[in-house]
Scaffold this motif. Structure first.
Motif, PDB file in Angstrom:
ATOM      1  N   TYR A 158      10.205   6.859 -14.286  1.00 16.34           N
ATOM      2  CA  TYR A 158       9.704   7.420 -13.030  1.00 16.34           C
ATOM      3  C   TYR A 158      10.855   8.138 -12.348  1.00 16.34           C
ATOM      4  O   TYR A 158      11.936   7.572 -12.175  1.00 16.34           O
ATOM      5  CB  TYR A 158       9.175   6.313 -12.122  1.00 16.34           C
ATOM      6  N   GLN A 159      10.648   9.400 -11.978  1.00 14.18           N
ATOM      7  CA  GLN A 159      11.691  10.215 -11.347  1.00 14.18           C
ATOM      8  C   GLN A 159      11.190  10.758 -10.022  1.00 14.18           C
ATOM      9  O   GLN A 159      10.059  11.233  -9.917  1.00 14.18           O
ATOM     10  CB  GLN A 159      12.094  11.376 -12.259  1.00 14.18           C
ATOM     11  N   THR A 160      12.034  10.708  -9.009  1.00 14.23           N
ATOM     12  CA  THR A 160      11.672  11.218  -7.701  1.00 14.23           C
ATOM     13  C   THR A 160      12.906  11.785  -7.010  1.00 14.23           C
ATOM     14  O   THR A 160      14.010  11.269  -7.172  1.00 14.23           O
ATOM     15  CB  THR A 160      11.021  10.116  -6.833  1.00 14.23           C
ATOM     16  N   GLY A 161      12.748  12.871  -6.265  1.00 16.80           N
ATOM     17  CA  GLY A 161      13.879  13.525  -5.617  1.00 16.80           C
ATOM     18  C   GLY A 161      14.341  14.728  -6.406  1.00 16.80           C
ATOM     19  O   GLY A 161      14.001  14.908  -7.577  1.00 16.80           O
ATOM     20  N   THR A 162      15.178  15.567  -5.754  1.00 17.57           N
ATOM     21  CA  THR A 162      15.552  16.845  -6.374  1.00 17.57           C
ATOM     22  C   THR A 162      17.036  17.181  -6.284  1.00 17.57           C
ATOM     23  O   THR A 162      17.432  18.278  -6.626  1.00 17.57           O
ATOM     24  CB  THR A 162      14.768  17.994  -5.706  1.00 17.57           C
ATOM     25  N   ASN A 163      17.869  16.255  -5.845  1.00 17.60           N
ATOM     26  CA  ASN A 163      19.288  16.571  -5.695  1.00 17.60           C
ATOM     27  C   ASN A 163      19.962  16.626  -7.067  1.00 17.60           C
ATOM     28  O   ASN A 163      19.979  15.630  -7.786  1.00 17.60           O
ATOM     29  CB  ASN A 163      19.981  15.528  -4.819  1.00 17.60           C
ATOM     30  N   PRO A 164      20.551  17.769  -7.454  1.00 12.39           N
ATOM     31  CA  PRO A 164      21.178  17.879  -8.773  1.00 12.39           C
ATOM     32  C   PRO A 164      22.569  17.268  -8.847  1.00 12.39           C
ATOM     33  O   PRO A 164      23.181  17.257  -9.917  1.00 12.39           O
ATOM     34  CB  PRO A 164      21.226  19.388  -8.995  1.00 12.39           C
ATOM     35  N   GLN A 165      23.096  16.770  -7.726  1.00 10.12           N
ATOM     36  CA  GLN A 165      24.463  16.257  -7.700  1.00 10.12           C
ATOM     37  C   GLN A 165      24.530  14.732  -7.598  1.00 10.12           C
ATOM     38  O   GLN A 165      25.490  14.119  -8.070  1.00 10.12           O
ATOM     39  CB  GLN A 165      25.225  16.864  -6.502  1.00 10.12           C
ATOM     40  N   ILE A 166      23.544  14.114  -6.956  1.00  8.41           N
ATOM     41  CA  ILE A 166      23.574  12.672  -6.711  1.00  8.41           C
ATOM     42  C   ILE A 166      22.371  12.013  -7.379  1.00  8.41           C
ATOM     43  O   ILE A 166      21.232  12.438  -7.176  1.00  8.41           O
ATOM     44  CB  ILE A 166      23.558  12.360  -5.206  1.00  8.41           C
ATOM     45  N   ALA A 167      22.626  10.957  -8.161  1.00 13.61           N
ATOM     46  CA  ALA A 167      21.553  10.228  -8.830  1.00 13.61           C
ATOM     47  C   ALA A 167      21.681   8.734  -8.544  1.00 13.61           C
ATOM     48  O   ALA A 167      22.783   8.207  -8.373  1.00 13.61           O
ATOM     49  CB  ALA A 167      21.598  10.459 -10.339  1.00 13.61           C
ATOM     50  N   ILE A 168      20.537   8.067  -8.509  1.00 17.81           N
ATOM     51  CA  ILE A 168      20.488   6.605  -8.405  1.00 17.81           C
ATOM     52  C   ILE A 168      19.626   6.087  -9.547  1.00 17.81           C
ATOM     53  O   ILE A 168      18.495   6.552  -9.740  1.00 17.81           O
ATOM     54  CB  ILE A 168      19.910   6.150  -7.056  1.00 17.81           C
ATOM     55  N   ALA A 177      18.953  11.975  -2.876  1.00 15.58           N
ATOM     56  CA  ALA A 177      19.338  11.757  -4.264  1.00 15.58           C
ATOM     57  C   ALA A 177      18.132  11.949  -5.169  1.00 15.58           C
ATOM     58  O   ALA A 177      16.991  11.994  -4.707  1.00 15.58           O
ATOM     59  CB  ALA A 177      19.880  10.332  -4.441  1.00 15.58           C
ATOM     60  N   THR A 178      18.406  12.096  -6.461  1.00 11.95           N
ATOM     61  CA  THR A 178      17.344  12.005  -7.455  1.00 11.95           C
ATOM     62  C   THR A 178      17.376  10.593  -8.004  1.00 11.95           C
ATOM     63  O   THR A 178      18.428  10.117  -8.440  1.00 11.95           O
ATOM     64  CB  THR A 178      17.544  13.016  -8.587  1.00 11.95           C
ATOM     65  N   VAL A 179      16.241   9.918  -7.968  1.00  8.02           N
ATOM     66  CA  VAL A 179      16.189   8.501  -8.317  1.00  8.02           C
ATOM     67  C   VAL A 179      15.372   8.331  -9.591  1.00  8.02           C
ATOM     68  O   VAL A 179      14.303   8.928  -9.755  1.00  8.02           O
ATOM     69  CB  VAL A 179      15.578   7.673  -7.168  1.00  8.02           C
ATOM     70  N   TYR A 180      15.889   7.495 -10.489  1.00  7.50           N
ATOM     71  CA  TYR A 180      15.267   7.257 -11.788  1.00  7.50           C
ATOM     72  C   TYR A 180      14.958   5.770 -11.947  1.00  7.50           C
ATOM     73  O   TYR A 180      15.808   4.921 -11.688  1.00  7.50           O
ATOM     74  CB  TYR A 180      16.201   7.688 -12.916  1.00  7.50           C
ATOM     75  N   VAL A 181      13.732   5.483 -12.406  1.00  4.99           N
ATOM     76  CA  VAL A 181      13.325   4.105 -12.705  1.00  4.99           C
ATOM     77  C   VAL A 181      12.838   4.067 -14.151  1.00  4.99           C
ATOM     78  O   VAL A 181      11.661   4.251 -14.429  1.00  4.99           O
ATOM     79  CB  VAL A 181      12.212   3.608 -11.764  1.00  4.99           C
ATOM     80  N   PRO A 182      13.741   3.848 -15.116  1.00  5.46           N
ATOM     81  CA  PRO A 182      13.318   3.801 -16.520  1.00  5.46           C
ATOM     82  C   PRO A 182      12.581   2.514 -16.852  1.00  5.46           C
ATOM     83  O   PRO A 182      12.703   1.494 -16.159  1.00  5.46           O
ATOM     84  CB  PRO A 182      14.648   3.886 -17.287  1.00  5.46           C
ATOM     85  N   ASP A 183      11.854   2.553 -17.958  1.00  7.43           N
ATOM     86  CA  ASP A 183      11.161   1.383 -18.470  1.00  7.43           C
ATOM     87  C   ASP A 183      12.111   0.616 -19.379  1.00  7.43           C
ATOM     88  O   ASP A 183      12.341   1.006 -20.523  1.00  7.43           O
ATOM     89  CB  ASP A 183       9.922   1.816 -19.257  1.00  7.43           C
ATOM     90  N   PHE A 184      12.645  -0.499 -18.886  1.00  6.82           N
ATOM     91  CA  PHE A 184      13.549  -1.308 -19.689  1.00  6.82           C
ATOM     92  C   PHE A 184      12.862  -2.510 -20.321  1.00  6.82           C
ATOM     93  O   PHE A 184      13.523  -3.480 -20.689  1.00  6.82           O
ATOM     94  CB  PHE A 184      14.745  -1.745 -18.838  1.00  6.82           C
ATOM     95  N   PHE A 185      11.527  -2.421 -20.469  1.00  7.12           N
ATOM     96  CA  PHE A 185      10.788  -3.469 -21.156  1.00  7.12           C
ATOM     97  C   PHE A 185      10.093  -2.940 -22.407  1.00  7.12           C
ATOM     98  O   PHE A 185       9.122  -3.533 -22.889  1.00  7.12           O
ATOM     99  CB  PHE A 185       9.772  -4.126 -20.218  1.00  7.12           C
ATOM    100  N   THR A 216       0.842  -1.186   0.000  1.00  5.91           N
ATOM    101  CA  THR A 216       0.000   0.000   0.000  1.00  5.91           C
ATOM    102  C   THR A 216       0.878   1.237   0.000  1.00  5.91           C
ATOM    103  O   THR A 216       2.061   1.187   0.305  1.00  5.91           O
ATOM    104  CB  THR A 216      -0.914   0.014   1.234  1.00  5.91           C
ATOM    105  N   GLY A 217       0.303   2.370  -0.334  1.00  9.81           N
ATOM    106  CA  GLY A 217       1.060   3.613  -0.393  1.00  9.81           C
ATOM    107  C   GLY A 217       0.996   4.196  -1.788  1.00  9.81           C
ATOM    108  O   GLY A 217       0.763   3.490  -2.777  1.00  9.81           O
ATOM    109  N   THR A 218       1.193   5.502  -1.871  1.00  3.42           N
ATOM    110  CA  THR A 218       1.116   6.215  -3.141  1.00  3.42           C
ATOM    111  C   THR A 218       2.450   6.850  -3.469  1.00  3.42           C
ATOM    112  O   THR A 218       2.963   7.659  -2.692  1.00  3.42           O
ATOM    113  CB  THR A 218       0.037   7.317  -3.077  1.00  3.42           C
ATOM    114  N   PRO A 219       3.066   6.491  -4.589  1.00  7.15           N
ATOM    115  CA  PRO A 219       4.329   7.121  -4.976  1.00  7.15           C
ATOM    116  C   PRO A 219       4.174   8.626  -5.135  1.00  7.15           C
ATOM    117  O   PRO A 219       3.104   9.126  -5.510  1.00  7.15           O
ATOM    118  CB  PRO A 219       4.654   6.450  -6.315  1.00  7.15           C
ATOM    119  N   THR A 220       5.248   9.358  -4.873  1.00  4.55           N
ATOM    120  CA  THR A 220       5.181  10.822  -4.860  1.00  4.55           C
ATOM    121  C   THR A 220       5.960  11.475  -5.995  1.00  4.55           C
ATOM    122  O   THR A 220       5.981  12.698  -6.097  1.00  4.55           O
ATOM    123  CB  THR A 220       5.711  11.361  -3.520  1.00  4.55           C
ATOM    124  N   GLY A 221       6.600  10.675  -6.853  1.00  4.42           N
ATOM    125  CA  GLY A 221       7.386  11.239  -7.939  1.00  4.42           C
ATOM    126  C   GLY A 221       6.543  11.532  -9.168  1.00  4.42           C
ATOM    127  O   GLY A 221       5.323  11.648  -9.101  1.00  4.42           O
TER     128      GLY A 221
END
Length: 246
Positions: free
Chosen positions: A28-38, A65-73, A12-17
């Motif tokens: 999917y992108q979430t976070g705002t740090n311009p220096q650190i990415a995951i 960090a700014t976190v990225y979840v691309p679609d690799f399918f 349960t829970g609602t993503p915020t990105g």
């Protein structure tokens, strides 16, 4: 790919990105740090899976960090209502789906996303996190002759090969459940024999009693699985805070 890669529970829970693009790929992108990415390489449940996005939100907040979840399918996804009903698995053409998502097909996209983070977005510090299907991908990003990221972490990796283990050149974290048809005892032993001799940071986290997929698809109603998931999140946060710096 075995049945253990299909089992899982929706949290349960609602993503915020927000949904955006990275290297031309829906992300999917979430976070705002311009220096650190995951960069997260998702499991068989894909980039829209609620659990993966909730984890991305947690990492963005706790690591900073700014976190990225691309679609690799490639825009396809397996139907979640079928994946979560073991009696209906025969309705899903897993071999056909995976034939369109081989390493050869998806590695260029994974590399393109990492290059975009490094050279277009100009992040100074980049980590990669792979779950199940994504495990081999983070090892390739961290290979000595590639090094597009500064450290990697993987939970219950699938399709991981000996050459990928031997060629890694950045700090490595592995989250290994006790029972795993994909990350076998032989692969676990090989990692623990080889990686400490490669001159990179290494953190091997063993999760007794847990099974493949626990870190993203464990049942949060079960005390043991919930505790394992919480521990997994905590050690990943600590790992990235250790190796990713502004």
């Amino acid at each position: 790919m075995s049945s253990c890669c299909l089992k899982g529970f929706r949290w349960t829970g609602t993503p915020t990105g927000q949904e955006t693009t990275l290297a031309g790929i829906n992300t999917y992108q979430t976070g705002t740090n311009p220096q650190i990415a995951i960069l997260i390489i998702h499991d068989l449940y894909g980039w829209k899976f609620n659990n993966t996005r909730i984890l991305a939100d947690q990492l963005a907040e706790e690591v900073g960090a700014t976190v990225y979840v691309p679609d690799f399918f490639g825009g396809e996804s397996l139907p979640l209502e079928i994946l979560q009903d073991e009696k209906r698995w025969a309705e899903v053409d897993i071999p056909g789906f995976m034939s369109k998502n081989t390493k050869t097909i998806r590695e260029p996209e994974i590399f393109a996303c990492a290059r975009s983070l490094r050279f277009e977005h100009k992040y100074g510090s980049i980590g990669a996190l792979g779950f199940c299907f994504g495990g081999w991908g983070v090892f390739r990003l961290g290979a000595k002759d590639v090094a597009l990221v500064d450290c990697i972490s993987t939970a219950h990796p699938t399709f991981l090969e000996e050459t990928e283990i031997r060629e890694v050149g950045v700090p490595v974290q592995i989250l290994a459940p006790e029972y795993d048809e994909q990350f076998t005892e032989e692969l676990k032993t090989l990692c623990n024999a080889v990686i400490p001799g490669l001159g990179v940071g290494y953190d091997y986290q063993f999760f007794p009693g847990l099974r493949h997929g626990f870190a993203t698809r464990g049942d949060d109603r079960e005390e043991g699985e919930r505790a394992g998931m919480e521990r997994a999140k905590e050690v990943v946060v600590l790992w990235f805070k250790l190796w990713l710096r502004e």
